[in-house]
Design a protein around this motif. Structure first.
Motif, mmCIF file in Angstrom:
data_model
loop_
_atom_site.group_PDB
_atom_site.id
_atom_site.type_symbol
_atom_site.label_atom_id
_atom_site.label_comp_id
_atom_site.label_asym_id
_atom_site.label_seq_id
_atom_site.Cartn_x
_atom_site.Cartn_y
_atom_site.Cartn_z
ATOM 1 N N TRP A 1 -11.789 12.051 1.446
ATOM 2 C CA TRP A 1 -12.137 11.683 0.152
ATOM 3 C C TRP A 1 -11.079 11.088 -0.559
ATOM 4 N N GLU A 2 -10.141 11.195 -0.318
ATOM 5 C CA GLU A 2 -8.711 10.882 -1.145
ATOM 6 C C GLU A 2 -8.692 9.376 -1.017
ATOM 7 N N ASP A 3 -9.101 9.080 0.361
ATOM 8 C CA ASP A 3 -8.580 7.571 0.646
ATOM 9 C C ASP A 3 -9.840 6.691 -0.055
ATOM 10 N N LEU A 4 -10.801 7.033 -0.621
ATOM 11 C CA LEU A 4 -11.638 6.049 -1.335
ATOM 12 C C LEU A 4 -10.940 5.712 -2.617
ATOM 13 N N TRP A 5 -9.721 6.400 -3.003
ATOM 14 C CA TRP A 5 -8.970 6.013 -4.217
ATOM 15 C C TRP A 5 -8.066 4.916 -4.118
ATOM 16 N N SER A 6 -8.037 4.468 -2.711
ATOM 17 C CA SER A 6 -6.914 3.556 -2.275
ATOM 18 C C SER A 6 -6.870 2.363 -3.325
ATOM 19 N N THR A 7 -5.963 1.656 -3.637
ATOM 20 C CA THR A 7 -5.947 0.720 -4.356
ATOM 21 C C THR A 7 -6.373 -0.765 -3.632
ATOM 22 N N GLU A 8 -6.226 -0.470 -2.355
ATOM 23 C CA GLU A 8 -6.784 -1.750 -1.514
ATOM 24 C C GLU A 8 -8.231 -1.880 -1.203
ATOM 25 N N LEU A 9 -9.045 -0.757 -1.863
ATOM 26 C CA LEU A 9 -10.330 -1.008 -2.043
ATOM 27 C C LEU A 9 -10.985 -1.354 -3.350
ATOM 28 N N GLU A 10 -10.467 -1.935 -3.997
ATOM 29 C CA GLU A 10 -10.686 -2.407 -5.345
ATOM 30 C C GLU A 10 -12.003 -3.086 -5.186
ATOM 31 N N LYS A 11 -13.028 -2.821 -6.209
ATOM 32 C CA LYS A 11 -14.400 -3.622 -6.020
ATOM 33 C C LYS A 11 -14.934 -3.532 -4.680
ATOM 34 N N ASP A 12 -14.759 -2.293 -3.929
ATOM 35 C CA ASP A 12 -14.904 -2.442 -2.579
ATOM 36 C C ASP A 12 -15.928 -1.196 -1.980
ATOM 37 N N ILE A 13 -16.314 -0.471 -3.061
ATOM 38 C CA ILE A 13 -17.006 0.915 -2.566
ATOM 39 C C ILE A 13 -18.217 1.370 -3.666
ATOM 40 N N GLU B 1 -14.319 -3.066 9.968
ATOM 41 C CA GLU B 1 -13.946 -4.262 10.270
ATOM 42 C C GLU B 1 -13.817 -5.109 8.816
ATOM 43 N N ARG B 2 -14.223 -4.538 7.952
ATOM 44 C CA ARG B 2 -14.203 -5.181 6.437
ATOM 45 C C ARG B 2 -13.061 -4.519 5.794
ATOM 46 N N THR B 3 -12.281 -3.863 6.323
ATOM 47 C CA THR B 3 -11.044 -3.083 5.243
ATOM 48 C C THR B 3 -9.900 -2.733 6.042
ATOM 49 N N ASP B 4 -8.635 -2.831 5.871
ATOM 50 C CA ASP B 4 -7.498 -2.491 6.524
ATOM 51 C C ASP B 4 -7.210 -0.938 6.243
ATOM 52 N N VAL B 5 -7.896 -0.264 5.396
ATOM 53 C CA VAL B 5 -7.851 0.949 5.038
ATOM 54 C C VAL B 5 -8.575 1.970 6.113
ATOM 55 N N GLU B 6 -7.700 2.875 6.852
ATOM 56 C CA GLU B 6 -8.254 3.715 7.643
ATOM 57 C C GLU B 6 -8.717 4.913 6.667
ATOM 58 N N ILE B 7 -10.160 5.286 6.752
ATOM 59 C CA ILE B 7 -10.694 6.160 5.892
ATOM 60 C C ILE B 7 -10.737 7.462 6.592
ATOM 61 N N SER B 8 -10.321 8.546 6.371
ATOM 62 C CA SER B 8 -10.432 9.919 6.988
ATOM 63 C C SER B 8 -10.510 10.967 5.882
#
Length: 354
Positions: free
Chosen positions: A159-171, A150-157
């Motif tokens: 380890w690589e997904d944590l590197w998404s640029t859409e998660l800037e300052k968000d992990i 509910e806080r991000t549009d990135v669908e995480i499935s």
């Protein structure tokens, strides 16, 4: 008078013989020379103490004529007390990371596996995480990812997904000195495309992740607080602690990454010099048994390693459970981790301190 003296002489002889017989008899396992319960000192973290007292310790005490005394604290504190000789611990619960350190410094007795028949019923991964001579794992959890969709549009499935640029300052990520720090370092190496660990690639990959990281966490409570306060959308976590996140953030999910989660292995070992090795091995057998393993699983205290359990879907929820899950986990070589960890910590602090 002569008959009375003869009677007294015979009576005295019987008393002496009885005393000799008692003094030469060996105390049975589970009792000391006076017939009192054997004191078994167990070193553990101290969490869920009420559960362990009632469901694990008390039945064992009654069945084996034992009085259990606890020595509590974190892994490092309890190991230090044994190294310094300031404790009389018989058995110690430790993560496999710290257990390996104990083995390398000669703190543990080798175990007699013939005294632990319940080993036949546990997962292969739990049998000898630090070698055949040492204690088994009594629980295996998973290191994966918690995230709030509910806080991000990135669908995480993965380890690589944590590197998404859409998660800037968000992990957040675990610090290198935590138990899971080396696991995440290995995950970074895998994201870089390696099937075996490559240190240079791992640190380079972490550098690329840097823009996404709010801060490192040293304790799970810090990660939970960041979720609650809305500071992060995702972060690596041990599944055993995810319930704390879920309680505060009901929309949060735990993800077992596509590349594989990491095995979080907790062991139990017999301490060098104990006078209660036989009873200690009986206790190890006890906690691997179906009854104790099921009680700990149903209470959501520990994920089971006993393969004979048949948990319902509700009972298994939140646990690292089932052969398919266990066999999918990545297990680190803790001897290799201990050999290189000081170098990794130094490099982390030089290149990657948040």
């Amino acid at each position: 008078m002569k008959s009375i003296l003869s009677y007294v002489s015979i009576l005295m002889l019987v008393i002496v013989l009885a005393a000799c017989r008692d003094s030469n008899s060996e105390p049975e396992a589970g009792e000391n020379e006076e017939g009192e319960p054997t004191e078994l000192v167990i070193s553990t973290w101290g969490f869920a103490e009420d559960f362990f007292r009632e469901e694990v310790f008390a039945p064992f005490e009654e069945e084996h004529n034992v009085k259990i005394v606890l020595d509590t604290g974190n892994n490092a504190e309890r190991m230090s007390r044994i190294e310094q000789g300031s404790s009389n611990v018989d058995l110690i619960y430790l993560s496999d990371y710290y257990a390996q350190q104990g083995i390398e410094t000669g703190l543990f007795e080798t175990i007699d596996r013939s005294n632990i028949p319940n080993l036949e019923d546990i997962y292969d991964l739990a049998l000898a995480p630090n070698g055949e001579d040492y204690g088994p794992a009594y629980t295996i959890a998973q290191f994966g990812i918690a995230y709030d969709p509910e806080r991000t549009d990135v669908e995480i499935s993965s380890w690589e997904d944590l590197w998404s640029t859409e998660l800037e300052k968000d992990i957040t990520i675990p610090g290198i000195t935590t138990t899971s720090g080396p696991m995440f370092l290995d995950a970074a190496s895998r994201v870089a495309g390696n099937s075996t660990f490559n240190e240079d690639d791992a640190f380079e990959q972490l550098g690329e992740l840097n823009p996404n990281i709010v801060t490192e966490y040293e304790g799970t409570s810090e990660l939970v607080n960041m979720f609650v306060q809305g500071e992060i959308s995702a972060g690596p976590i041990m599944e055993m602690f995810f319930a704390d996140v879920k309680e505060s953030v009901p929309s949060a999910e735990f993800i077992s990454p596509e590349e594989g989660g990491y095995a979080v292995i907790n062991t139990i070992n017999v301490v060098k010099g104990t006078e209660n090795k036989e009873v200690a091995e009986e206790f190890i057998n006890w906690i691997l048994g179906e009854e104790v393993q099921e009680a700990a699983a149903v209470a959501k205290i520990d994920s089971p390693v006993n393969t004979t359990l048949d948990l319902t879907e509700e009972e298994a929820e939140g646990l690292t459970y089932g052969s398919d899950v266990i066999e999918s986990l990545i297990s680190l070589d803790m001897s290799y981790v201990n050999e290189n960890n000081d170098e990794w910590i130094d490099r982390w602090n030089r290149e990657f301190v948040q």
